[in-house]
Design an enzyme around this catalytic site. Structure first.
Site, PDB file in Angstrom:
ATOM      1  CD  GLU A   1      19.485   9.406  57.044  1.00  0.00           C
ATOM      2  OE1 GLU A   1      20.151  10.304  57.586  1.00  0.00           O
ATOM      3  OE2 GLU A   1      18.696   9.622  56.099  1.00  0.00           O
TER       4      GLU A   1
ATOM      5  CG  HIS B   1      20.250  12.207  51.836  1.00  0.00           C
ATOM      6  ND1 HIS B   1      20.459  10.843  51.902  1.00  0.00           N
ATOM      7  CD2 HIS B   1      20.039  12.617  53.116  1.00  0.00           C
ATOM      8  CE1 HIS B   1      20.378  10.453  53.165  1.00  0.00           C
ATOM      9  NE2 HIS B   1      20.137  11.501  53.925  1.00  0.00           N
TER      10      HIS B   1
ATOM     11  CD  GLU C   1      19.105  16.349  54.892  1.00  0.00           C
ATOM     12  OE1 GLU C   1      18.610  15.701  53.948  1.00  0.00           O
ATOM     13  OE2 GLU C   1      19.098  15.934  56.071  1.00  0.00           O
TER      14      GLU C   1
END
Length: 298
Positions: free
Chosen positions: A226, A148, A145
């Site tokens: 992803e 990201h 995360e």
């Protein structure tokens, strides 16, 4: 291998975003030709609509997304010390500011990041992921995360969502105009030359296929990011096995109940466990098995 994967996924993301922009302008051009007999006017209108949508989405994305997913903010380390310290450590390693922290009351393990940029980012995890994953596995998820956030995926996804919404608005406008006969009146003002007929056919074809193409582009962007976040997580943690084990546990779980369908692409894994016949085109995430296979090669 790691840096090759990162470079490849960045290139693919560039192609997808370029395609998104071209599609948006093409729809505008088609509308302009159908209703104002001007490709340029429609293109300008589409560009303005897309920019306005992006500005609105970027400014409001975090609060809206967290509300839709029933997430509650953790404002003090004492409320979830292990989670807080893991996110704090990963933010330090990733060299980004500490994001806002949210928890979703759902027994299914999952997580996502959102926001405008690293300075205005937020990370949400489910209660299920905190209960089922050990520290090493949770570190892999948080690393994913934070990747990201560091890679500006959170902004890319917001822009993609805004462009999809803009395309939907333009197509809806076209449908209503056709319904009320606006396009018919405009066509009555034109001659029936071959060039005009071809232009009309191309414009109508673009408008019909635009929402489908936008959806495919948005899903392709999500899948590419992803893969990139998986690789970047390993770069941060130096431990691919932690993320591999986490993905296996996440895959072997029930669908989420609290997740919002419009936010599905943000999660580390599809929260609804969809089984698509045309997974390569419409899946929000790459298959877990493929992601694990790539991680095992690192």
């Amino acid at each position: 291998m790691l840096y090759d994967q990162i470079a490849t996924n960045k290139r693919r993301t560039g192609y997808v975003m370029f395609g998104f922009g071209v599609l948006t302008l093409a729809i505008g051009a088609a509308l302009g030709y159908l209703f104002w007999n001007s490709w340029v006017s429609g293109t300008v209108i589409a560009a303005v609509v897309a920019v306005v949508y992006m500005l609105i989405m970027i400014s409001q994305s975090t609060n809206v997304v967290m509300s839709m997913n029933h997430a509650r903010e953790i404002k003090d380390v004492s409320q979830a010390p292990q989670l807080w310290h893991l996110i704090e450590d990963m933010a330090l390693v990733a060299q980004v500011p500490m994001p806002r922290v949210f928890i979703i009351d759902d027994p299914s393990p999952n997580a996502f990041a959102t926001g405008n940029d690293p300075k205005h980012a937020a990370v949400a995890v489910t209660t299920g992921i905190m209960e089922r994953l050990n520290r090493e596995e949770l570190e892999g998820v948080i690393g994913h995360e934070m990747s990201h956030v560091r890679n500006y995926d959170i902004r890319l996804q917001t822009i993609a969502l805004a462009l999809s919404a803009a395309i939907g608005l333009l197509v809806n406008f076209a449908s209503n105009w056709f319904w009320w006969g606006g396009a018919t009146r405009r066509r009555d003002d034109r001659d029936d030359s071959a060039g005009n007929i071809i232009g009309l056919v191309i414009s109508i074809f673009l408008i019909i296929l635009a929402p489908l193409a936008a959806s495919i582009a948005q899903m392709a962007l999500s899948r590419n990011r992803e893969y990139l976040a998986d690789a970047s997580s390993v770069e941060l943690t130096r431990n691919p096995q932690g993320l591999i084990n986490a993905l296996r546990k996440i895959d072997d779980s029930q669908p989420m109940k609290a997740a919002d369908p419009n936010s599905a692409a943000l999660y580390i894994s599809d929260p609804f466990k969809h089984k698509q016949k045309f997974a390569d085109l419409f899946a929000t995430h790459p298959p877990i098995a493929d992601r694990i296979a790539r991680l095992e090669k690192m």
